[in-house]
Design an enzyme around this catalytic site. Structure first.
Site, mmCIF file in Angstrom:
data_model
loop_
_atom_site.group_PDB
_atom_site.id
_atom_site.type_symbol
_atom_site.label_atom_id
_atom_site.label_comp_id
_atom_site.label_asym_id
_atom_site.label_seq_id
_atom_site.Cartn_x
_atom_site.Cartn_y
_atom_site.Cartn_z
ATOM 1 N N GLY A 130 0.825 -1.207 0.000
ATOM 2 C CA GLY A 130 0.000 0.000 0.000
ATOM 3 C C GLY A 130 0.856 1.253 0.000
ATOM 4 O O GLY A 130 2.008 1.234 0.453
ATOM 5 N N GLN A 186 2.981 9.913 1.312
ATOM 6 C CA GLN A 186 4.242 9.192 1.079
ATOM 7 C C GLN A 186 4.900 9.577 -0.240
ATOM 8 O O GLN A 186 6.069 9.251 -0.462
ATOM 9 C CB GLN A 186 4.011 7.681 1.117
ATOM 10 C CG GLN A 186 3.612 7.180 2.505
ATOM 11 C CD GLN A 186 3.445 5.690 2.519
ATOM 12 O OE1 GLN A 186 2.414 5.182 2.099
ATOM 13 N NE2 GLN A 186 4.453 4.975 2.971
ATOM 14 N N CYS A 189 6.351 -0.171 6.925
ATOM 15 C CA CYS A 189 5.869 0.954 6.114
ATOM 16 C C CYS A 189 6.965 1.326 5.124
ATOM 17 O O CYS A 189 8.148 1.329 5.491
ATOM 18 C CB CYS A 189 5.569 2.138 7.024
ATOM 19 S SG CYS A 189 5.003 3.610 6.162
ATOM 20 N N LEU A 190 6.578 1.629 3.900
ATOM 21 C CA LEU A 190 7.568 2.020 2.885
ATOM 22 C C LEU A 190 8.331 3.276 3.311
ATOM 23 O O LEU A 190 9.437 3.524 2.839
ATOM 24 C CB LEU A 190 6.887 2.254 1.536
ATOM 25 C CG LEU A 190 6.320 1.007 0.859
ATOM 26 C CD1 LEU A 190 5.471 1.389 -0.342
ATOM 27 C CD2 LEU A 190 7.442 0.061 0.439
ATOM 28 N N HIS A 202 -3.834 0.857 7.882
ATOM 29 C CA HIS A 202 -2.513 1.489 7.811
ATOM 30 C C HIS A 202 -2.519 2.672 6.827
ATOM 31 O O HIS A 202 -2.061 3.769 7.156
ATOM 32 C CB HIS A 202 -1.475 0.446 7.392
ATOM 33 C CG HIS A 202 -0.082 0.981 7.245
ATOM 34 N ND1 HIS A 202 0.941 0.663 8.110
ATOM 35 C CD2 HIS A 202 0.462 1.825 6.317
ATOM 36 C CE1 HIS A 202 2.046 1.307 7.732
ATOM 37 N NE2 HIS A 202 1.782 2.004 6.635
ATOM 38 N N GLU A 203 -3.058 2.437 5.626
ATOM 39 C CA GLU A 203 -3.026 3.497 4.605
ATOM 40 C C GLU A 203 -3.953 4.653 4.966
ATOM 41 O O GLU A 203 -3.604 5.817 4.771
ATOM 42 C CB GLU A 203 -3.387 2.942 3.225
ATOM 43 C CG GLU A 203 -2.439 1.873 2.692
ATOM 44 C CD GLU A 203 -0.962 2.228 2.811
ATOM 45 O OE1 GLU A 203 -0.599 3.400 2.668
ATOM 46 O OE2 GLU A 203 -0.162 1.303 3.071
ATOM 47 N N HIS A 234 -2.413 7.011 7.339
ATOM 48 C CA HIS A 234 -1.477 7.955 6.713
ATOM 49 C C HIS A 234 -2.178 9.259 6.331
ATOM 50 O O HIS A 234 -1.571 10.325 6.361
ATOM 51 C CB HIS A 234 -0.894 7.357 5.418
ATOM 52 C CG HIS A 234 0.364 6.563 5.614
ATOM 53 N ND1 HIS A 234 1.522 7.116 6.101
ATOM 54 C CD2 HIS A 234 0.650 5.266 5.348
ATOM 55 C CE1 HIS A 234 2.480 6.182 6.133
ATOM 56 N NE2 HIS A 234 1.973 5.040 5.696
HETATM 57 NI NI NI Z 1 2.908 3.236 5.458
#
Ligand code: NI
Length: 159
Positions: free
Chosen positions: A46, A51, A88-89, A130-131, A134
């Site tokens: 995701g 991000q 997380c990225l 999670h997304e 953000h």
């Molecule tokens: Ni993330």
């Protein structure tokens, strides 16, 4: 389409609340196209607007069943609780245990501006939580029960 640079922890853009999307136009579609491409390039499941430096309520998720684009998403129902291993990225190489619902129902808009609802369990439910977090400037590390040590991560890799 183009790859966008993924912002990492330490950048304030990740801590800000995103704006509601009002225009479902070419600019939005270009952003979504780029986010999809960037997600697949990253190997994650995701990716959310902040991000890639965009404070818009958009995210893309693919847990293996195809890409879903969420615009202005909202969780309307959540059930159960389980311990998830999460990363997380924007926090490369770091993983921790987070409590997430087992099942989530959400509503959102697609790129054409049509509202849809979707239900997900386990990894998909986790990814939505999670997304969507953000979009409110919330990172998983603020919810983490315990971070995993490098030793534990190595063991996970071997499984
Ligand atoms: Ni993330």
């Amino acid at each position: 389409m183009a790859l966008r640079k993924i912002v990492t922890e330490g950048d304030d853009v990740l801590l800000k609340k995103c704006r509601t999307v009002e225009k479902f136009d070419k600019r939005l579609w270009d952003l979504l196209d780029d986010m999809g491409e960037t997600l697949y390039d990253s190997g994650g499941v995701g990716l959310a607007g902040p991000q890639v430096g965009m404070l818009k309520r958009v995210c893309v998720i693919d847990v293996g069943d195809g890409l879903i684009e969420f615009i202005n998403p909202e969780i309307i129902l959540s059930e159960g609780e389980r311990d998830c291993v999460e990363g997380c990225l924007s926090s490369p190489g770091e993983f921790g245990i987070v409590k997430r619902p087992v099942k989530v129902k959400a509503k959102a808009f697609d790129r054409e501006g049509n509202e849809f609802t979707v239900e997900g369990e386990d990894l998909f439910a986790q990814a939505m939580c999670h997304e969507f977090d953000h979009l409110d400037g919330v990172l998983f590390k603020s919810k983490v029960v315990r971070m995993l040590s490098p030793d534990e991560l190595e063991r996970d890799d071997e499984e």
